[in-house]
Write an enzyme that holds these catalytic residues in place. Structure first.
Site, PDB file in Angstrom:
ATOM      1  N   HIS A   1     -15.737  -7.475  -4.374  1.00 17.61           N
ATOM      2  CA  HIS A   1     -15.074  -6.245  -3.940  1.00 17.61           C
ATOM      3  C   HIS A   1     -14.611  -5.458  -5.150  1.00 17.61           C
ATOM      4  O   HIS A   1     -14.146  -6.033  -6.131  1.00 17.61           O
ATOM      5  CB  HIS A   1     -13.875  -6.573  -3.047  1.00 17.61           C
ATOM      6  CG  HIS A   1     -13.414  -5.412  -2.230  1.00 17.61           C
ATOM      7  ND1 HIS A   1     -14.020  -5.041  -1.054  1.00 17.61           N
ATOM      8  CD2 HIS A   1     -12.425  -4.520  -2.427  1.00 17.61           C
ATOM      9  CE1 HIS A   1     -13.410  -3.984  -0.555  1.00 17.61           C
ATOM     10  NE2 HIS A   1     -12.437  -3.635  -1.376  1.00 17.61           N
TER      11      HIS A   1
ATOM     12  N   ASP B   1      -5.391  -3.437   8.224  1.00 18.67           N
ATOM     13  CA  ASP B   1      -5.866  -2.791   6.997  1.00 18.67           C
ATOM     14  C   ASP B   1      -6.636  -1.523   7.328  1.00 18.67           C
ATOM     15  O   ASP B   1      -6.479  -0.503   6.659  1.00 18.67           O
ATOM     16  CB  ASP B   1      -6.738  -3.743   6.164  1.00 18.67           C
ATOM     17  CG  ASP B   1      -7.275  -3.027   4.929  1.00 18.67           C
ATOM     18  OD1 ASP B   1      -6.454  -2.452   4.189  1.00 18.67           O
ATOM     19  OD2 ASP B   1      -8.499  -2.983   4.736  1.00 18.67           O
TER      20      ASP B   1
ATOM     21  N   ARG C   1      -3.204   5.673   4.206  1.00 16.54           N
ATOM     22  CA  ARG C   1      -2.940   5.817   2.761  1.00 16.54           C
ATOM     23  C   ARG C   1      -3.819   6.896   2.153  1.00 16.54           C
ATOM     24  O   ARG C   1      -3.415   7.632   1.264  1.00 16.54           O
ATOM     25  CB  ARG C   1      -3.195   4.476   2.041  1.00 16.54           C
ATOM     26  CG  ARG C   1      -2.100   3.459   2.292  1.00 16.54           C
ATOM     27  CD  ARG C   1      -2.525   2.085   1.812  1.00 16.54           C
ATOM     28  NE  ARG C   1      -2.916   2.063   0.431  1.00 16.54           N
ATOM     29  CZ  ARG C   1      -3.904   1.301  -0.063  1.00 16.54           C
ATOM     30  NH1 ARG C   1      -4.582   0.489   0.719  1.00 16.54           N
ATOM     31  NH2 ARG C   1      -4.193   1.333  -1.328  1.00 16.54           N
TER      32      ARG C   1
ATOM     33  N   SER D   1      -4.516  -4.884   0.820  1.00 16.15           N
ATOM     34  CA  SER D   1      -5.637  -4.298   1.554  1.00 16.15           C
ATOM     35  C   SER D   1      -6.922  -5.084   1.267  1.00 16.15           C
ATOM     36  O   SER D   1      -7.621  -5.528   2.184  1.00 16.15           O
ATOM     37  CB  SER D   1      -5.799  -2.835   1.122  1.00 16.15           C
ATOM     38  OG  SER D   1      -7.057  -2.342   1.471  1.00 16.15           O
TER      39      SER D   1
ATOM     40  N   LYS E   1      -8.680  -8.178   4.016  1.00 15.31           N
ATOM     41  CA  LYS E   1     -10.060  -8.029   4.543  1.00 15.31           C
ATOM     42  C   LYS E   1     -10.920  -9.194   4.107  1.00 15.31           C
ATOM     43  O   LYS E   1     -11.687  -9.739   4.856  1.00 15.31           O
ATOM     44  CB  LYS E   1     -10.768  -6.839   3.914  1.00 15.31           C
ATOM     45  CG  LYS E   1     -10.465  -5.536   4.317  1.00 15.31           C
ATOM     46  CD  LYS E   1     -11.522  -4.545   3.879  1.00 15.31           C
ATOM     47  CE  LYS E   1     -11.219  -3.968   2.531  1.00 15.31           C
ATOM     48  NZ  LYS E   1     -10.225  -2.927   2.545  1.00 15.31           N
TER      49      LYS E   1
HETATM   50  N1  URA Z   1     -10.330  -1.014  -1.762  1.00 12.09           N
HETATM   51  C1  URA Z   1      -9.694  -1.473  -0.667  1.00 12.09           C
HETATM   52  O1  URA Z   1     -10.288  -2.161   0.158  1.00 12.09           O
HETATM   53  N2  URA Z   1      -8.406  -1.185  -0.509  1.00 12.09           N
HETATM   54  C2  URA Z   1      -7.701  -0.453  -1.398  1.00 12.09           C
HETATM   55  O2  URA Z   1      -6.542  -0.242  -1.197  1.00 12.09           O
HETATM   56  C3  URA Z   1      -8.373   0.035  -2.537  1.00 12.09           C
HETATM   57  C4  URA Z   1      -9.695  -0.256  -2.701  1.00 12.09           C
END
Ligand code: URA
Length: 434
Positions: free
Chosen positions: A82, A161, A168, A183, A187
């Site tokens: 990620h 999220d 956000r 966040s 996930k």
């Molecule tokens: N990627 C995400 O999944 N969440 C964030 O807050 C920033 C980048």
């Protein structure tokens, strides 16, 4: 318990109790707490921060807000990657198929565009027919069959999220270390993985502008992962100019496709190989990291990664031919060139401005319910360090509606710095944490 009191206590820098964090997250997910109160709470966190205890609780609560995918019936070590968000960062589309073609099981869960940065889900959804809302049964079946799937949060997976992320995006509360950490980690932990490679971006196009903040973010996420018994490694990488040349959803799919055919930009290829290698190594597919790098490179050069990507696109309802025949992807109808006002070296390209300009012409959202235009975006013609002549093309804006094109072009023009002095080369991979 009253939401307003919790907002006030966070605003004043107090630590919230675990059950107070549960109350906020559960209340917002079920709709009992309205957007305006959650927005105020997020802004309070933005300024006052959170303790490690609060962040761990927030992450757990967001993770528990929906189902988690039970992948115990899928054999093998499950590893995902990620990014904390960048401009032109399409590495997930390249890295996931490379790692999967080396035998890693990759349940990749991604998000939509956030702030000035792009989102993997939006990029994938620009492929006609591509579906990211797979059910847990579909995820398991696809992982067993081909070792890779791309999924987005649905109402079922980490829904807290999903809701907080969209809020956000439109309330200027993205660039917060605890909010980004919770966040991403909620996930990722919801998808039943064993290990995770994080790409923590730093620079003018990243949410973290300074390396010291990027390091804190990386350490926080690695810490959350460890406390949950996951192997997590983070690379801190440069985002002081867009990655590759393409910015915008379908345009980035095209560049990812070229990169998987070993014809991509050098920076994008190098970072993709490194991230894929780290996934391969964490999945214990090779005895050393160097072996993993060689394997990732081989999977790029021999086309196995590309083949895997096409297979997965077809499995998820997309048209795999669109990866060869770009006219099958959404295409812009207009093009506007931006040229250099003088000759010299490109010494900087403000990636945030490029991302914002791309969003202005429709690649991202101003309000959370806004649709995205998959066809539009920006293609750079030059990168930092290259020499340009007066009047030569710096980049091209591809658009479908004329409305904000001139404003965007102006912003893009200002994003380029041209001077007589050749700039020093900047490292792409700056640090490893974990
Ligand atoms: N990627 C995400 O999944 N969440 C964030 O807050 C920033 C980048």
């Amino acid at each position: 318990m009253r939401t307003v009191d919790l907002i006030q206590r966070k605003r004043d820098g107090e630590e919230l109790a675990p059950e107070e964090i549960d109350f906020l997250v559960e209340g917002y997910t079920t709709g009992e707490i309205p957007d305006y109160q959650m927005s105020a709470f997020l802004m309070a966190v933005f300024f006052a921060g959170m303790t490690d205890r609060e962040v761990s609780r927030l992450t757990e609560c967001m993770l528990r807000s929906g189902e988690t995918v039970d992948l115990s019936s899928v054999e093998g070590i499950k590893v995902d990657k990620h990014s904390t968000g960048g401009v032109g960062d399409k590495t997930s589309l390249i890295v996931a198929p490379l790692a999967a073609s080396a035998g890693v099981v990759v349940p990749m869960m991604s998000g939509h565009a956030l702030g000035h940065t792009g989102g993997t889900v939006d990029k994938l959804e620009s492929i006609p027919g591509f579906r990211t809302n797979l059910t847990p049964d579909e995820v398991r079946a696809q992982l067993k069959e081909m070792g890779l799937c791309f999924i987005s949060q649905t109402d079922r997976l980490a829904p807290a999220d999903g809701k907080i992320y969209s809020l956000r995006d439109v309330t200027a509360t993205v660039e917060s270390i605890p909010l980004i950490s919770s966040s991403i980690m909620s996930k990722k932990l919801a998808e039943g993985l064993d290990a995770l490679v994080l790409d923590v971006k730093v620079g003018n196009g990243a949410f973290m502008k300074k390396q010291v903040d990027a390091r804190r973010l990386a350490q926080m996420m690695v810490g959350i992962g460890r406390r949950m018994d996951k192997r997590v490694q983070a690379l801190i990488t440069d985002m002081s100019q867009p990655l590759g040349y393409a910015v915008g959803n379908a345009l980035e799919v095209m560049e990812a496709s070229q990169t998987l055919q070993n014809a991509g930009p050098t920076d994008l290829t190098k970072l993709s190989i490194e991230l894929a290698a780290r996934m391969i190594f964490l999945a214990k597919k090779t005895p050393t990291l160097d072996d993993a790098r060689r394997l990732a490179e081989q999977k790029l050069v021999d086309g196995s990664g590309y083949k895997k990507f096409k297979q997965v696109v077809a499995a998820q309802g997309g048209n795999p031919q669109a990866l060869d025949k770009f006219e099958l992807l959404p295409n812009a109808t207009g093009m506007r060139e931006v040229t250099s006002p003088r000759g010299g070296y490109v010494t900087a390209i403000d990636a945030e401005d490029i991302g914002t300009a791309s969003n202005m012409i429709g690649a991202g959202r101003d309000r959370k319910e806004d649709p995205i235009d998959p066809a539009v975006g920006i293609i750079l013609e030059v990168k930092v360090g290259e020499k340009v002549d007066a009047g030569s093309v710096l980049c091209r804006l591809y658009y479908t509606r004329e409305e904000r094109v001139e404003d965007a072009a102006e912003m893009v023009e200002d994003a380029f710095r041209i001077s007589a002095q050749k700039p020093e080369e900047r490292e792409l991979i700056l640090e490893v944490v974990g």
